[in-house]
Scaffold this motif. Structure first.
Motif, PDB file in Angstrom:
ATOM      1  N   ARG A  66      17.643  44.273  43.336  1.00 47.35           N
ATOM      2  CA  ARG A  66      17.849  45.711  43.130  1.00 47.35           C
ATOM      3  C   ARG A  66      18.282  45.966  41.686  1.00 47.35           C
ATOM      4  NH1 ARG A  66      18.983  49.520  47.196  1.00 47.35           N
ATOM      5  NH2 ARG A  66      19.034  51.599  46.281  1.00 47.35           N
ATOM      6  N   SER A  67      17.546  46.807  40.962  1.00 42.25           N
ATOM      7  CA  SER A  67      17.866  47.068  39.550  1.00 42.25           C
ATOM      8  C   SER A  67      18.814  48.252  39.390  1.00 42.25           C
ATOM      9  CB  SER A  67      16.585  47.324  38.753  1.00 42.25           C
ATOM     10  OG  SER A  67      15.869  48.420  39.310  1.00 42.25           O
ATOM     11  N   HIS A  68      18.671  49.281  40.247  1.00 40.04           N
ATOM     12  CA  HIS A  68      19.509  50.470  40.118  1.00 40.04           C
ATOM     13  C   HIS A  68      20.563  50.502  41.219  1.00 40.04           C
ATOM     14  CE1 HIS A  68      20.829  54.573  39.580  1.00 40.04           C
ATOM     15  NE2 HIS A  68      20.498  54.859  40.822  1.00 40.04           N
ATOM     16  N   ILE A  69      21.829  50.651  40.806  1.00 39.92           N
ATOM     17  CA  ILE A  69      22.938  50.786  41.761  1.00 39.92           C
ATOM     18  C   ILE A  69      23.442  52.227  41.666  1.00 39.92           C
ATOM     19  CG2 ILE A  69      25.134  49.835  42.533  1.00 39.92           C
ATOM     20  CD1 ILE A  69      22.875  47.768  42.434  1.00 39.92           C
ATOM     21  N   PRO A  70      23.447  52.993  42.775  1.00 42.05           N
ATOM     22  CA  PRO A  70      23.773  54.430  42.698  1.00 42.05           C
ATOM     23  C   PRO A  70      25.279  54.724  42.620  1.00 42.05           C
ATOM     24  CG  PRO A  70      23.239  53.832  44.959  1.00 42.05           C
ATOM     25  CD  PRO A  70      23.033  52.582  44.142  1.00 42.05           C
ATOM     26  N   TYR A  71      25.926  54.228  41.548  1.00 41.11           N
ATOM     27  CA  TYR A  71      27.362  54.469  41.387  1.00 41.11           C
ATOM     28  C   TYR A  71      27.675  55.949  41.179  1.00 41.11           C
ATOM     29  CZ  TYR A  71      28.064  49.425  40.610  1.00 41.11           C
ATOM     30  OH  TYR A  71      28.124  48.070  40.748  1.00 41.11           O
ATOM     31  N   ARG A  72      26.787  56.671  40.485  1.00 39.15           N
ATOM     32  CA  ARG A  72      27.099  58.043  40.073  1.00 39.15           C
ATOM     33  C   ARG A  72      27.010  59.063  41.216  1.00 39.15           C
ATOM     34  NH1 ARG A  72      24.156  56.251  35.490  1.00 39.15           N
ATOM     35  NH2 ARG A  72      25.379  56.276  33.562  1.00 39.15           N
ATOM     36  N   ASN A  73      26.593  58.637  42.403  1.00 39.70           N
ATOM     37  CA  ASN A  73      26.444  59.585  43.516  1.00 39.70           C
ATOM     38  C   ASN A  73      27.756  60.226  43.944  1.00 39.70           C
ATOM     39  OD1 ASN A  73      23.741  59.231  43.585  1.00 39.70           O
ATOM     40  ND2 ASN A  73      23.669  58.029  45.460  1.00 39.70           N
ATOM     41  N   SER A  74      28.859  59.507  43.809  1.00 34.56           N
ATOM     42  CA  SER A  74      30.151  60.073  44.195  1.00 34.56           C
ATOM     43  C   SER A  74      31.214  59.661  43.186  1.00 34.56           C
ATOM     44  CB  SER A  74      30.564  59.608  45.594  1.00 34.56           C
ATOM     45  OG  SER A  74      31.038  58.281  45.564  1.00 34.56           O
ATOM     46  N   MET A  75      32.302  60.419  43.189  1.00 38.29           N
ATOM     47  CA  MET A  75      33.392  60.136  42.245  1.00 38.29           C
ATOM     48  C   MET A  75      34.042  58.792  42.543  1.00 38.29           C
ATOM     49  SD  MET A  75      36.609  62.506  41.222  1.00 38.29           S
ATOM     50  CE  MET A  75      37.533  62.129  39.722  1.00 38.29           C
ATOM     51  N   MET A  76      34.214  58.486  43.825  1.00 31.32           N
ATOM     52  CA  MET A  76      34.890  57.251  44.197  1.00 31.32           C
ATOM     53  C   MET A  76      34.116  56.019  43.728  1.00 31.32           C
ATOM     54  SD  MET A  76      36.135  55.958  47.908  1.00 31.32           S
ATOM     55  CE  MET A  76      34.464  55.967  48.525  1.00 31.32           C
ATOM     56  N   THR A  77      32.800  56.005  43.950  1.00 30.38           N
ATOM     57  CA  THR A  77      32.005  54.849  43.529  1.00 30.38           C
ATOM     58  C   THR A  77      31.940  54.752  42.005  1.00 30.38           C
ATOM     59  OG1 THR A  77      30.010  56.197  43.832  1.00 30.38           O
ATOM     60  CG2 THR A  77      30.597  54.692  45.607  1.00 30.38           C
ATOM     61  N   SER A  78      32.025  55.889  41.308  1.00 33.07           N
ATOM     62  CA  SER A  78      32.055  55.861  39.837  1.00 33.07           C
ATOM     63  C   SER A  78      33.343  55.224  39.348  1.00 33.07           C
ATOM     64  CB  SER A  78      31.936  57.281  39.269  1.00 33.07           C
ATOM     65  OG  SER A  78      30.696  57.852  39.584  1.00 33.07           O
ATOM     66  N   VAL A  79      34.463  55.624  39.957  1.00 36.84           N
ATOM     67  CA  VAL A  79      35.768  55.085  39.549  1.00 36.84           C
ATOM     68  C   VAL A  79      35.863  53.590  39.862  1.00 36.84           C
ATOM     69  CG1 VAL A  79      38.256  55.198  39.985  1.00 36.84           C
ATOM     70  CG2 VAL A  79      36.931  57.306  39.802  1.00 36.84           C
ATOM     71  N   LEU A  80      35.291  53.183  40.997  1.00 39.19           N
ATOM     72  CA  LEU A  80      35.381  51.776  41.428  1.00 39.19           C
ATOM     73  C   LEU A  80      34.183  50.936  40.981  1.00 39.19           C
ATOM     74  CD1 LEU A  80      36.716  52.210  45.085  1.00 39.19           C
ATOM     75  CD2 LEU A  80      38.019  51.689  43.028  1.00 39.19           C
ATOM     76  N   ARG A  81      33.461  51.410  39.959  1.00 39.51           N
ATOM     77  CA  ARG A  81      32.263  50.684  39.515  1.00 39.51           C
ATOM     78  C   ARG A  81      32.586  49.239  39.146  1.00 39.51           C
ATOM     79  NH1 ARG A  81      28.765  52.715  34.416  1.00 39.51           N
ATOM     80  NH2 ARG A  81      28.266  54.387  35.872  1.00 39.51           N
ATOM     81  N   ASP A  82      33.658  49.025  38.385  1.00 40.39           N
ATOM     82  CA  ASP A  82      34.034  47.662  37.995  1.00 40.39           C
ATOM     83  C   ASP A  82      34.415  46.819  39.206  1.00 40.39           C
ATOM     84  OD1 ASP A  82      33.546  47.765  35.380  1.00 40.39           O
ATOM     85  OD2 ASP A  82      35.610  47.963  34.696  1.00 40.39           O
ATOM     86  N   SER A  83      35.040  47.455  40.190  1.00 43.71           N
ATOM     87  CA  SER A  83      35.528  46.721  41.353  1.00 43.71           C
ATOM     88  C   SER A  83      34.397  46.255  42.267  1.00 43.71           C
ATOM     89  CB  SER A  83      36.489  47.599  42.156  1.00 43.71           C
ATOM     90  OG  SER A  83      37.483  48.124  41.315  1.00 43.71           O
ATOM     91  N   LEU A  84      33.295  46.988  42.252  1.00 40.71           N
ATOM     92  CA  LEU A  84      32.155  46.669  43.111  1.00 40.71           C
ATOM     93  C   LEU A  84      31.023  46.108  42.256  1.00 40.71           C
ATOM     94  CD1 LEU A  84      32.272  49.996  45.125  1.00 40.71           C
ATOM     95  CD2 LEU A  84      33.124  47.785  45.911  1.00 40.71           C
ATOM     96  N   GLY A  85      30.880  44.819  42.236  1.00 39.29           N
ATOM     97  CA  GLY A  85      29.805  44.198  41.471  1.00 39.29           C
ATOM     98  C   GLY A  85      30.048  44.194  39.986  1.00 39.29           C
ATOM     99  N   GLY A  86      31.319  44.099  39.565  1.00 41.18           N
ATOM    100  CA  GLY A  86      31.625  44.132  38.137  1.00 41.18           C
ATOM    101  C   GLY A  86      32.709  43.155  37.746  1.00 41.18           C
ATOM    102  N   ASN A  87      33.457  43.529  36.686  1.00 37.54           N
ATOM    103  CA  ASN A  87      34.485  42.666  36.121  1.00 37.54           C
ATOM    104  C   ASN A  87      35.795  42.850  36.888  1.00 37.54           C
ATOM    105  OD1 ASN A  87      36.230  41.246  34.439  1.00 37.54           O
ATOM    106  ND2 ASN A  87      36.419  42.933  32.995  1.00 37.54           N
TER     107      ASN A  87
END
Length: 469
Positions: free
Chosen positions: A292-313
């Motif tokens: 999967r190349s695109h991860i839909p982090y921007r769909n909600s505020m919570m997933t945007s804030v937790l971007r690093d926590s989910l599949g990141g640093n």
């Protein structure tokens, strides 16, 4: 760099007086992953022939049964993450489960007994205890408390909370820099120098949380809350600073809207909660897919804030809270399924170090002065940034003598002083440019003279032809 999958734990909430126990079994194997089996009893209303699945098995890092104490949950789940944060890595712990399954009790704790303290107060106590023991570094600690209610962010530590309506409060907005790092505008960072100050901030934020009574829970949290501990550390005299943060996340309850039995604004809340959790699930599914190349982090505020926590640093841990009574068996199975997908995600935690530019400038100035002192010791002369008038006259004489010397093997020796070498190069460059300019002027004059002679020859040639005619 530390690369590992998200650690997923499960916690079973003790049954209430009027609740009928569902059938489940826990196998906590110390050598391997623990397993949870949930039995769905056969429903006679479905008829004698029933092809529905009756047994579900799920694997977890560890399963905390109904008798598990808060200190055991902290030592197993939160303490390893807190240790990584103190070492300079980012960390996240989040609780996921239906309303009334014990998320807030696990993350924040109960107010009745001291032993009921949850992960956040115990983590604060542990971190400040470790900071006091470590005298080798200088530490700075800040906390922030973000509430996401109906897809809008609010600062729970804003002093205007009690005096203003929620609609009048400044909203926390997401800003993204060119490196795709997330910054939260209007979210305050409050410094906490000790455990008492940090706990006071936690209690202030908890007081301001959106809570409502629902049929599922008498005090149901109606928002997602992210309590973040920011730690900066630096060794005395070093220009390297370590920045790390620990997100402690209490998600709102996950269950079907029909089951909440609410209407009006509570129904609106439930829809927003379910929508944001749906987007969280979409992100989890996308991260679990390898190609999967695109991860839909921007769909909600919570997933945007937790971007690093989910599949990141980040070093991330999840606690799935389960209410194993007959009414909630299907919700518990749904929570476990979500947890299994989360367990497939791999994170790469990197040590967060950077150079303090102010300290680096001071260090470089000191190094330059030391080099100047060493040079003065070797040459016997104190060097200044500019050449003296006497040195400039000496250099002009050396350059002039070098240019007038017809010996092709002659050299221009000015020593190892870069100031003198640069001056000679500039002087010679100007000299060559002047020669080139003089040569161009001479060439121009010769061309003009040649043109004049050509004109004279043409005139004489025409006169000669006229005479012959």
């Amino acid at each position: 760099m530390v690369k590992e999958t998200i650690r997923v734990y499960a916690r079973v909430k003790p049954l209430g007086r009027r609740q009928q126990a569902g059938i489940y079994s826990v196998d906590n194997d110390e050598k391997s992953l623990s397993s949870l089996e949930i039995i769905v009893p056969r429903d006679l209303a479905d008829g004698f022939v029933n092809n529905k699945r009756e047994s579900y098995k799920f694997k977890f890092q560890k399963i905390f049964d109904q008798e598990a104490k808060q200190d055991v949950v902290f030592d197993t789940v939160a303490k390893p993450v807190a240790e990584c944060v103190l070492a300079g890595y980012n960390g996240t712990i989040f609780a996921y489960g239906q309303t009334g399954s014990g998320k807030t009790f696990t993350i924040t704790g109960g107010a009745e007994r001291y032993s009921d303290r949850g992960i956040i107060p115990r983590t604060l106590s542990y971190i400040f205890d470790q900071l006091q023991k470590d005298s080798s570094k200088v530490y700075t600690t800040h906390v922030s408390y973000l509430e996401i209610y109906n897809e809008c962010g609010y600062d729970l530590l804003d002093s205007r909370h009690e005096a203003s309506r929620l609609e009048d409060m400044p909203k926390v907005t997401i800003m993204e820099d060119p490196d795709q790092n997330i910054h939260l505008k209007n979210l305050s960072l409050q410094q906490a120098t000790n455990e008492e100050e940090a706990l006071n901030l936690l209690f202030l934020g908890d007081t301001n949380r959106m809570i409502a009574e629902t049929p599922m829970n008498q005090a149901s949290t109606r928002s997602h809350c992210i309590f973040t501990i920011h730690i900066s550390s630096k060794e005395p005299g070093s220009a390297t600073i370590r920045h790390s943060k620990l997100h402690l996340v209490d998600l709102a309850g996950s269950e079907r809207v029909a089951k909440t039995g609410v209407g009006g604004h509570l129904l609106t809340e439930a829809k927003y909660i379910n929508l944001s959790l749906h987007y969280l699930e979409q992100v989890i599914i996308a991260l679990a897919e390898k190609n999967r190349s695109h991860i839909p982090y921007r769909n909600s505020m919570m997933t945007s804030v937790l971007r690093d926590s989910l599949g990141g640093n980040c070093m991330t841990t999840m606690i799935a809270t389960l209410s194993i009574d007959k009414r909630n068996i299907d919700e518990s199975i749904s929570t476990c399924r979500f947890a299994q997908r989360v367990a497939l995600i791999k994170n790469e935690a990197v040590l967060n170090e950077e150079i303090d530019p102010r300290l680096m400038i001071v260090q470089l100035k000191k190094e330059i002065q030391e080099l100047k002192d060493e040079l003065a010791l070797v040459t016997g002369k104190q060097r200044t940034s500019e050449l003296s008038q006497e040195e400039l006259l000496q250099l002009d004489e050396l350059i002039e003598a070098f240019l007038e010397d017809n010996d092709p093997d002659s050299i221009l020796d000015v020593g190892v002083d870069m100031r003198k070498i640069k001056y000679c190069f500039v002087h010679l460059k100007v000299f060559l440019l002047n020669i080139a300019e003089a040569g161009e002027e001479e060439l121009k004059k010769l061309k003009e003279l040649l043109q004049q002679r050509d004109n004279e020859i043409s005139i004489l040639y025409e006169e000669k032809n006229n005479i012959w005619v």
